[in-house]
Motif scaffolding. Sequence first.
Motif, PDB file in Angstrom:
ATOM      1  N   VAL A 159       1.348  -1.467  -0.023  1.00  0.00           N
ATOM      2  CA  VAL A 159      -0.043   0.141   0.193  1.00  0.00           C
ATOM      3  C   VAL A 159       0.811   0.924   0.458  1.00  0.00           C
ATOM      4  N   ALA A 160       1.672   1.061   0.318  1.00  0.00           N
ATOM      5  CA  ALA A 160       2.911   2.683   0.631  1.00  0.00           C
ATOM      6  C   ALA A 160       3.910   2.937  -0.365  1.00  0.00           C
ATOM      7  N   THR A 161       3.601   1.660  -1.564  1.00  0.00           N
ATOM      8  CA  THR A 161       3.741   2.068  -3.200  1.00  0.00           C
ATOM      9  C   THR A 161       3.019   2.414  -4.082  1.00  0.00           C
ATOM     10  N   LEU A 162       1.915   2.448  -3.973  1.00  0.00           N
ATOM     11  CA  LEU A 162       0.984   2.684  -4.268  1.00  0.00           C
ATOM     12  C   LEU A 162       0.941   4.125  -5.472  1.00  0.00           C
ATOM     13  N   GLN A 189       3.322   2.337 -10.875  1.00  0.00           N
ATOM     14  CA  GLN A 189       3.090   1.048  -9.933  1.00  0.00           C
ATOM     15  C   GLN A 189       1.640   0.701  -9.617  1.00  0.00           C
ATOM     16  N   ARG A 190       1.228   0.031 -10.328  1.00  0.00           N
ATOM     17  CA  ARG A 190       0.119  -0.513 -10.545  1.00  0.00           C
ATOM     18  C   ARG A 190      -0.596  -1.859 -10.056  1.00  0.00           C
ATOM     19  N   GLY A 191       0.396  -2.326  -9.249  1.00  0.00           N
ATOM     20  CA  GLY A 191      -0.219  -3.462  -7.576  1.00  0.00           C
ATOM     21  C   GLY A 191      -0.201  -4.657  -8.979  1.00  0.00           C
ATOM     22  N   THR A 215      -4.101   9.623   2.158  1.00  0.00           N
ATOM     23  CA  THR A 215      -3.850   8.195   3.685  1.00  0.00           C
ATOM     24  C   THR A 215      -4.622   6.850   3.176  1.00  0.00           C
ATOM     25  N   LEU A 216      -3.441   6.017   3.035  1.00  0.00           N
ATOM     26  CA  LEU A 216      -4.139   4.926   2.330  1.00  0.00           C
ATOM     27  C   LEU A 216      -3.857   3.812   3.067  1.00  0.00           C
ATOM     28  N   GLY A 257      -8.916  -5.964   0.676  1.00  0.00           N
ATOM     29  CA  GLY A 257      -9.338  -4.553  -0.101  1.00  0.00           C
ATOM     30  C   GLY A 257      -8.818  -3.178   0.514  1.00  0.00           C
ATOM     31  N   LEU A 258      -9.112  -1.982   0.285  1.00  0.00           N
ATOM     32  CA  LEU A 258      -8.015  -0.853   0.152  1.00  0.00           C
ATOM     33  C   LEU A 258      -9.478   0.472   0.844  1.00  0.00           C
ATOM     34  N   ASN A 259      -9.118   0.993   1.850  1.00  0.00           N
ATOM     35  CA  ASN A 259      -9.492   2.299   2.555  1.00  0.00           C
ATOM     36  C   ASN A 259      -9.053   3.720   1.874  1.00  0.00           C
TER      37      ASN A 259
END
Length: 353
Positions: A292-295, A300-302, A332-333, A340-342
């Motif tokens: 998440v820190a690199t997104l 950076q497409r994950g 913030t991520l 999933g992701l917030n």
Amino acid sequence: MDRQPGWSVRLKLTLSYAGFLMLAGVLILTAVWVFLLRSYPSGMLVRSVLLRGFGPAVAAVLIFLLIFGLLGGWILAGRMLAPLDRITQATRTAADGSLSHRIRLPGRQDEFRELADTFDTMLTQLETHVAEQQRFAANASHELRTPLAISKALIDVARADPHHDSSELVDRLHTINTRAIDLTEALLLLSRANQRSFTRENVDLSLIAEQAAETLHPLAEKHGVTLHTSGDITTTTGSPALLLQLTTNLIHNAIVHNLPHHGTVWIHTSTRPTTAVLTIDNTGEHLTEQLVATLTEPFQRGTERIHTDQAGVGLGLALVKTITTAHNGTLTLHPRTTGGLNITVELPQPPQK
């Protein structure tokens, strides 16, 4: 800037020190002279004797104060300005292109050390920024070169085989050309956001969120993702076009990086005491804090999370971060515990009238 040569600060401080010392000496000697005149009976003979005895002493004292002031002032000024010499040398080193040098001025806190610490902090930030720009330029060049190289290969194949079906070639070239155009437009938008060259006006994030969700609803249906939009009027100040791009990128990212089937995206706007908040949550695979820190880094497409061909150009969250920063906000991520992701964007509210 070209300047005429002038006196050094050290020389100015030396002359100032010597001048004040001489002035203090003159005032003291004058006071002594007045005291002597009042202490002895008036008379020309007495005053003549006092003048002959006091005059040479005054001259000797003034000469001594002048020499002592110049020499002492020169030494003291050199010691006081020594930190400034180190700062100047560091500035010249940075001007020559070396950003890794640091002053690290020792000693207790004072004006010079505060200046040195501030300069070191600026160098650190500048070095980081330059490294990011260099990495971004390298990645952008690679990304732009890829579709051009593929296009050239397809054209070479078509030239080698004139009887090859051209419709398939045209379709592939169209897809590649569209991707190159999207990448170029994203780079231009990123540059515009970085320069903050936009007009600010009051924007309701809830309306922006509804507009973006409505635009991306067909894509969500295609991926089997359900969009939920909620929230009250949430006003901030900024560019409506850039904030719409920010919201669209976030929702698009939440759709394409979701579960293969029956995924969900929650879009919510709210207000805090001084900020307007946009929150995007989506279902998906479990993510690590390291990933998440690199997104938000460019390109950076994950890729481990991508289940479709909707990978974009790799600038979605990087552009979101840049737009947020340009609007003096915070991004913030966090990975969701259920997968999933917030993502939370906080932007300043307009000033109260």
